[in-house]
Design a protein around this motif. Structure first.
Motif, PDB file in Angstrom:
ATOM      1  N   ALA A   1      29.586  44.206  47.880  1.00  0.00           N
ATOM      2  CA  ALA A   1      30.798  42.754  47.818  1.00  0.00           C
ATOM      3  C   ALA A   1      30.606  42.035  46.169  1.00  0.00           C
ATOM      4  CB  ALA A   1      29.952  42.004  48.764  1.00  0.00           C
ATOM      5  N   GLU A   2      29.329  42.889  45.536  1.00  0.00           N
ATOM      6  CA  GLU A   2      29.701  41.598  44.379  1.00  0.00           C
ATOM      7  C   GLU A   2      30.324  42.394  43.741  1.00  0.00           C
ATOM      8  OE1 GLU A   2      27.293  39.551  41.958  1.00  0.00           O
ATOM      9  OE2 GLU A   2      27.477  39.920  43.676  1.00  0.00           O
ATOM     10  N   ALA A   3      30.026  44.268  43.386  1.00  0.00           N
ATOM     11  CA  ALA A   3      31.545  45.350  42.821  1.00  0.00           C
ATOM     12  C   ALA A   3      33.001  44.329  42.945  1.00  0.00           C
ATOM     13  CB  ALA A   3      31.503  46.424  43.410  1.00  0.00           C
ATOM     14  N   HIS A   4      33.441  44.074  43.879  1.00  0.00           N
ATOM     15  CA  HIS A   4      34.662  43.712  44.575  1.00  0.00           C
ATOM     16  C   HIS A   4      34.663  42.294  43.750  1.00  0.00           C
ATOM     17  CE1 HIS A   4      36.205  46.132  47.489  1.00  0.00           C
ATOM     18  NE2 HIS A   4      34.990  46.386  47.807  1.00  0.00           N
ATOM     19  N   LYS A   5      33.615  41.147  43.476  1.00  0.00           N
ATOM     20  CA  LYS A   5      33.908  40.297  43.081  1.00  0.00           C
ATOM     21  C   LYS A   5      34.786  40.539  41.945  1.00  0.00           C
ATOM     22  CE  LYS A   5      30.671  37.211  45.507  1.00  0.00           C
ATOM     23  NZ  LYS A   5      29.457  37.257  45.926  1.00  0.00           N
ATOM     24  N   VAL A   6      33.619  41.579  41.572  1.00  0.00           N
ATOM     25  CA  VAL A   6      34.169  41.889  39.458  1.00  0.00           C
ATOM     26  C   VAL A   6      35.322  42.446  39.688  1.00  0.00           C
ATOM     27  CG1 VAL A   6      32.947  43.168  37.426  1.00  0.00           C
ATOM     28  CG2 VAL A   6      31.652  41.580  39.449  1.00  0.00           C
ATOM     29  N   ALA A   7      35.661  43.528  40.407  1.00  0.00           N
ATOM     30  CA  ALA A   7      36.653  43.822  40.392  1.00  0.00           C
ATOM     31  C   ALA A   7      37.311  44.292  41.641  1.00  0.00           C
ATOM     32  CB  ALA A   7      36.210  45.484  39.460  1.00  0.00           C
ATOM     33  N   PRO A   8      38.329  43.636  41.830  1.00  0.00           N
ATOM     34  CA  PRO A   8      38.743  43.610  43.130  1.00  0.00           C
ATOM     35  C   PRO A   8      40.051  44.819  43.304  1.00  0.00           C
ATOM     36  CG  PRO A   8      40.149  41.617  42.058  1.00  0.00           C
ATOM     37  CD  PRO A   8      38.542  42.345  41.249  1.00  0.00           C
ATOM     38  N   GLU A   9      40.275  45.591  41.812  1.00  0.00           N
ATOM     39  CA  GLU A   9      41.339  46.472  41.953  1.00  0.00           C
ATOM     40  C   GLU A   9      40.664  48.106  42.696  1.00  0.00           C
ATOM     41  OE1 GLU A   9      40.249  45.828  37.486  1.00  0.00           O
ATOM     42  OE2 GLU A   9      39.398  44.410  39.475  1.00  0.00           O
ATOM     43  N   VAL A  10      39.455  47.650  42.632  1.00  0.00           N
ATOM     44  CA  VAL A  10      38.935  49.159  42.393  1.00  0.00           C
ATOM     45  C   VAL A  10      38.177  50.105  43.250  1.00  0.00           C
ATOM     46  CG1 VAL A  10      36.393  50.395  41.620  1.00  0.00           C
ATOM     47  CG2 VAL A  10      37.499  49.106  40.013  1.00  0.00           C
ATOM     48  N   THR A  11      38.332  50.647  44.351  1.00  0.00           N
ATOM     49  CA  THR A  11      38.525  51.327  44.952  1.00  0.00           C
ATOM     50  C   THR A  11      36.894  51.485  45.048  1.00  0.00           C
ATOM     51  OG1 THR A  11      40.513  52.594  45.741  1.00  0.00           O
ATOM     52  CG2 THR A  11      38.281  53.300  47.043  1.00  0.00           C
ATOM     53  N   VAL A  12      36.802  50.818  45.937  1.00  0.00           N
ATOM     54  CA  VAL A  12      34.828  51.007  46.153  1.00  0.00           C
ATOM     55  C   VAL A  12      34.189  51.790  47.439  1.00  0.00           C
ATOM     56  CG1 VAL A  12      32.939  49.729  46.290  1.00  0.00           C
ATOM     57  CG2 VAL A  12      34.849  48.658  45.109  1.00  0.00           C
TER      58      VAL A  12
END
Length: 298
Positions: A77-88
């Protein structure tokens, strides 16, 4: 590891704030590199043969395994906040932290981790996981110390060795990608023996020795300056400790890059004295380059 053909940026998480800082940095790295992001939690408890699920009468979401997934989901969830365009991609992987991250490094573009995590002793400057992974990973390792600076140069340590050349290649690519200048630092002292039986002269021509060290610095960046003409390069020749010189430069840098070992290092050491000093004392993120992946555009 991931359905995307591109090698991922891999980051370890353990639920600590230090780990979440690393996750945020890793998400930005993945976005800037056009890579997917893989978040892993090293789940050591199965090796201890302890119960992994909720205890009798406990909530359904209790237990060690559920806690591990909570750490991963929070990091995703934290990664999506920073870079929503990235596949996680998030995963709980059985094993000790160092072993898990080293295994992940074999197919990674970059491994990112915090300087310390849960369970680390407050008196230690750097956690053992960061040291072990930096020493043995099959790709560059980025160690995050606090929030990542938004500006400042990329600094690289140069000593003329093969690993130093690989670090220079990585640093030029980073400076180009970050649209910032590169400071190449070569620190020198009087010659010291690098092997058993080495015989050194009793008297040195200091001017001649300095000119020799200037050539080492200039030759180390010359070819890469031609490959990355957009990168402004400043060369700094320092008489003193290489580790001390790089730590000093880290105070205004957004990244310091070093090789895992350099000239004169003993093969049995996990990390050279310079890279070890920079890892423990730098005030910026540190990239340790041991086996870099092919630099795009090279």
């Amino acid at each position: 590891m991931t359905s995307n053909m591109a090698a991922p940026v891999v980051v370890g998480t353990d639920g600590s704030e230090v780990a979440l800082q690393a996750v945020r940095a890793a998400a930005r790295e993945a976005a800037e590199r056009g890579c997917p992001l893989r978040i892993v939690h090293a789940f050591i408890w199965p090796l201890m043969r302890v119960p992994l699920g909720p205890a009798p009468g406990a909530p359904a979401d209790a237990g060690l395994r559920n806690q591990a997934w909570q750490h991963v989901n929070e990091a995703v969830a934290e990664a999506h906040k920073v870079a929503p365009e990235v596949t996680v991609d998030g995963a709980v992987v059985p094993g000790a932290a160092s072993a898990v991250l080293l295994a992940e490094s074999s197919a990674a573009e970059l491994v990112v981790l915090g300087s310390r995590g849960l369970g680390g002793f407050a008196g230690l400057l750097l956690g053992s996981t960061a040291v072990q992974v930096s020493a043995h990973a099959d790709c560059p390792v980025l160690v995050i110390r606090g929030e990542v600076p938004a500006s400042g140069p990329v600094v690289v340590g140069v000593d003329g060795s093969e690993l130093s050349e690989q670090a220079v290649a990585f640093a030029f690519a980073e400076a180009s990608r970050r649209d910032t200048e590169l400071i190449a630092v070569h620190a020198w002292l009087y010659p010291t023996p690098v092997g058993p039986g080495d015989i050194l002269p009793l008297v040195y021509d200091l001017d001649a020795f300095r000119e020799q060290e200037e050539r080492v610095l200039a030759e180390s960046v010359a070819g890469w300056s031609e490959r990355y003409p957009e990168v402004t390069v400043r060369q700094r020749l320092v008489r003193g400790s290489p580790g001390g010189a790089l730590v000093e430069q880290s105070r205004t840098a957004q990244l310091v890059v070093v090789g895992a070992r350099g000239r004169g290092a003993l093969g049995g050491l996990l990390l050279g004295s310079v890279s070890h000093a920079v890892l423990h004392h730098a005030e910026s993120p540190v990239a340790i380059v041991r086996k870099p992946r092919t630099v795009k555009g090279s």
